[in-house]
Design an enzyme around this catalytic site. Structure first.
Site, short mmCIF file in Angstrom:
data_model
loop_
_atom_site.label_atom_id
_atom_site.label_comp_id
_atom_site.label_asym_id
_atom_site.label_seq_id
_atom_site.Cartn_x
_atom_site.Cartn_y
_atom_site.Cartn_z
N HIS A 243 -79.76 70.58 -100.25
CA HIS A 243 -79.02 69.31 -100.20
C HIS A 243 -78.37 69.10 -98.84
O HIS A 243 -77.48 68.26 -98.70
CB HIS A 243 -77.92 69.30 -101.26
N HIS B 213 -81.98 67.29 -107.52
CA HIS B 213 -82.65 68.58 -107.69
C HIS B 213 -84.11 68.42 -108.05
O HIS B 213 -84.70 69.32 -108.62
CB HIS B 213 -81.96 69.41 -108.78
#
Ligand SMILES: Nc1ncnc2c1ncn2[C@@H]1O[C@H](COP(=O)(O)OP(=O)(O)O)[C@@H](O)[C@H]1O
Ligand SMILES: Nc1ncnc2c1ncn2[C@@H]1O[C@H](COP(=O)(O)OP(=O)(O)O)[C@@H](O)[C@H]1O
Ligand SMILES: [Mg+2]
Ligand SMILES: [Mg+2]
Ligand SMILES: [Mg+2]
Ligand SMILES: [Mg+2]
Lengths: 212, 331, 331, 212
Positions: C57, C219
């Site tokens: 991320h 995700h």
């Protein structure tokens, strides 16, 4: 019968139409050895030329050519914008303030245009650029004009030579423009600018022929 | 083609509206022709450093408009250099009496359009100089060709000359400094995927799942060679070796290492590659004194990376460190 | 799978080496367990704001380590929350006697691992509090489910609480402030393409050329719904409407608008979308007082975007504006 | 014949082997309704358990279970790390310091493990989690132990029930874990954690059976 401002306007409109029609093809050619924008650039430029012509109605051949030049310079961008823009600008200077252009004036305008492209881009024949279409077109135009043909025939001869010149760029290794970054890998593809030159000259010739 | 856009023809104009909305304290956006201008322009008595080029390389150049870097950025259509009137408008809007320096990436289109703009500006008595950036070692240089491309090194020129201009350096000094940076900076890039130009509607080239393009530019033009996919260690070496050989960089040199994402590469991979590059440079006895890691000189969504190495001395280091206040670089 | 990596299992460790090399003045990287710690930690007498989560991320969270934001970031494997010992190591390395605040994104794994770490730290007499961020309106909230995910709002919490901690706010104050930000921030995301997790070797999901995932997380988990591809205007409205309805945001509100790239989306498109969001908010009488545009809370190379809206008051605005000195946010 | 530390070590090794073998399958299941890491997480964790066991040679069942717990907690991460870790930790507490576990102790250890997962994850049967495999496994283990069977049979019954439970997660809509974000779209896929529970219990049962 000479070539008037109206004839040039008609030729520019025909040019705009052919560019619009071949927009995707020119993008595709440029995608192969360039950055996939030539068709978009030319289409944007010629649309703008037509839009401008509608409102400003140039009264001499030189004025029409100059209008095309300035609009192309300020709307096309990229390499082709200044090159085509310069070509039209030099052509405009070459024809002076004549109201009608004869066959030899047309050939001279073409030659001046090509010289403008060379002056700015410094390409030589064989570098795989629009010069490879323009240069044989100029030669053909001069020869045809010298043989006493009319301006429609001069343009037709130029267009024919430009097509052959464009086709002949296929095996070349580019030495100018974006395709030159590819080195040997640029061989096997037609140069997009040479192709657009051939298309434009054909459109100009057809417009002239329709009138003839 | 999947893109977060409305009409392909409107992409740049609409993106500029977003830029204007996002950064009112840094810049303003002029339309017709489109120019991004620093908020406090013209800054009297200071050289206006102006750059620009086709859109699609963001944050280059608009993200570098602000104090300590660019006075203006001129965005063309996607991958299409801007027209002379736009460049001229940028000069007019920003020059503060001390002249303007045009930072031009070495592409035929950029060179020609900026050249014409410089002529137009000169006619209005603005002292304008141009510096051509051609740092891409992937392209073999030759007087018979278009020469090397300008890529990542452009950012170095813009930052360093922008800092000098902010301090009040003269146009002569800015020009000389820009040429110095150009002479000391080298880059090389690679791609794993192709970008998709909105008006073209399909990827600029196709790559097999086990291939990469090495020596790629930033316009979706195919690279110098298509080679089998390698590991990060191999990729970084393939980029670094030609850079080091070219200048050449030598043991004992101090450098700025700029590890650049082409747009679509995850930061995780980019930092990994940066770590490899730092290791390889250390092995060669080259000291990395400054670094920049991120997507700064991009090619739309293209996955891939480039490395840029700038040979540093005290002057360049100090100017690199000087404050900069732009959307993309800020310290 | 095409990635600039060596062995998939080594991606995070090697990327951390690059992070350490790139930012020596901001942070240091501890290994076994892996933790990114601000260079001057522990800062005596100040609350240590610690966050972390699965890698992939970036720049979240490591890019936010530095003065005015995070004391430490704990990177797990790609998309896998870190283990308690790593979180505990981060607390140990950074707490300066004033306790630690854990900023935890609401995923079962993160919550459980951070919870255990907090217990372990408490056994060593460090006062530790946790705040769960759950700003994603794409997920229907319910006491019977795992609840909403933490996404873009996490950055807001980290920046604002980090600023307060830097000024010497107490742990109680930091905790209360974090809860306040959580209560006033909402997000929603979408994707055009899927990310590829290195150890999985293939894209996390497949999308047809005319489809997008709306309500996506970060995700690679598929989103709430797969819908036909829309224009930028439509996409932005589809993200904004559920956000506005949820809090709800109302006419007259002041907000921070965060237009976030999921990683692979070109900046050109992101700014375009930002411009649309600004327009839609103006039409609703909501005033955008602060904005952030860029790839900050990403999902590897996933193309897509999210919008985050934070309702501002003077306190939050001032803390947002407070100096921050990290790799990814710097002012 | 009871279950010794050596037997538990053998079972953990068998578990590590089955997890390695099914790594890609578990990633694929998690890819469908999660984030594609369950196989990687479990494989990383069990490899670490085996590596640790080689060097530290636990001497009681509780020590072996506790070792597994701590290693899993510090290497797996994600949701499954703390959940499996807690399961092993609670199982370790449940068995006290006995040197050998009889069938009913094995069943009780399983039950304690499951209760640990529930305590941490708060999932109920039908939420589409590892509980859907664990819960029927515990029931089957208890029943089998009460009927006087040995620990290998207890584990075999548990494994069989876990498989059925895992299979039965397919039509469910997830209410816990990452799959819950998918809402209705989570139906039609087997829960990866339930699957890994079933695989582990099978491996444990087979290891016990091989010894019996
Ligand atoms: N130096 C040059 N001289 C003549 N023509 C050139 C030169 N460089 C490029 N061209 C022409 O321009 C064409 C490309 O135009 P275009 O794609 O619109 O611009 P760009 O290359 O900047 O993207 C080439 O196909 C070539 O014919
Ligand atoms: N609250 C919970 N209770 C029980 N099991 C859960 C819970 N949340 C998740 N799980 C289990 O964890 C599995 C996912 O593990 P893993 O993929 O390793 O972690 P993550 O979801 O963090 O990526 C799910 O398939 C499910 O069986
Ligand atoms: Mg082109
Ligand atoms: Mg171009
Ligand atoms: Mg995970
Ligand atoms: Mg998972």
């Amino acid at each position: 019968m000479g070539c008037t401002a109206q004839d040039i306007i008609a030729a520019l409109k025909a040019g705009a139409a052919v560019v619009a029609e071949h927009r995707d093809e020119l993008i595709q050619l440029d995608r192969e050895i360039g950055d996939a924008d030539h068709g978009e650039n030319m289409d944007r430029g010629f649309r703008a030329v037509i839009a401008k012509i509608e409102t400003s109605e140039p009264e001499t051949p030189a004025a029409a050519l100059k209008l095309a030049a300035t609009v192309l310079i300020s709307t096309v961008g990229g390499a082709s914008g200044p090159l085509y823009g310069t070509a039209f600008l030099r052509a405009a200077s070459a024809v002076g303030d004549e109201a009608e252009l004869d066959a030899s004036a047309v050939a001279k305008a073409l030659q001046a245009g090509m010289e403008g492209v060379v002056a700015r881009g410094r390409a030589e024949v064989g570098d795989k650029t629009m010069i490879d279409a323009l240069s044989p077109a100029v030669d053909a135009a001069k020869n045809t004009a010298e043989s006493g043909a009319d301006s429609a025939k001069v343009l037709a001869a130029a267009a024919e030579a430009a097509h052959q010149g464009a086709q002949a760029t296929e095996p070349l290794v580019a030495r100018k423009g974006r395709a030159s970054y590819l080195g040997e890998r640029s061989a096997g593809h037609i140069d997009p600018g040479a192709r657009s030159t051939a298309l434009l000259l054909t459109a100009f010739a057809e417009a002239a022929g329709a009138r003839a | 083609m999947k893109k977060i856009i409305n009409e392909p023809a409107d992409v740049v104009a609409e993106a500029l509206r977003g830029v204007a909305a996002a950064h009112p304290e840094l810049l303003r956006v002029q339309t017709d022709p489109a120019v991004i201008v620093r908020a406090d322009a013209p800054v009297t008595g200071k050289v206006a450093v102006v750059s620009g080029g086709g859109s699609g390389h963001e944050p280059l150049h608009g993200g570098f408009v602000g104090s300590g870097m660019l006075a203006a950025a001129v965005p063309g259509a996607v991958f299409t250099s801007p027209t002379p009137d736009a460049v001229q408008a940028a000069i007019t809007a920003t020059h503060g009496g001390a002249g303007a320096l045009l930072v031009v990436k070495n592409y035929t289109g950029d060179v020609l359009n900026f050249e014409t703009a410089a002529e137009l500006a000169a006619m209005e008595d603005v002292d304008v100089r141009s510096v051509i950036v051609d740092d891409d070692v992937a392209v073999k240089d030759s007087t018979h060709t278009a020469g090397r491309r300008g890529v990542g090194g452009t950012l170095m020129v813009e930052k360093i000359v922008g800092a000098a201009a902010e301090r009040g350096a003269s146009l002569d000094e800015c020009e000389a400094l820009a040429r110095k940076v150009v002479s000391q900076v080298r880059s090389m890039g690679m791609a794993l995927t192709a970008p998709t130009v909105p008006h073209a509607g399909q990827p600029s080239f196709e790559l097999a799942p086990d291939e990469m393009e090495i020596g790629i530019g930033i316009h979706g033009e195919p690279g110098r060679a298509r080679v089998p996919m390698g590991t990060a260690d191999e990729i970084v070496a393939q980029l670094l070796d030609p850079i080091l050989e070219d200048l050449p960089f030598a043991e004992g040199d101090d450098v700025l290492l700029f590890t650049n994402s082409m747009g679509g590469t995850p930061q995780l991979e980019l930092y990994l590659a940066h770590g490899v590059a730092e290791r390889l440079l250390a092995e060669r006895g080259i000291t990395v004194r400054r670094r920049l890691v991120g997507p700064y000189v991009t090619s739309l969504e293209m996955q891939g990376m480039s490395l840029t190495l700038l040979k540093l001395d005290d002057e360049l280091t100090e100017l690199w460190d000087a404050p900069v206040h732009t959307a993309a670089l800020h310290w």
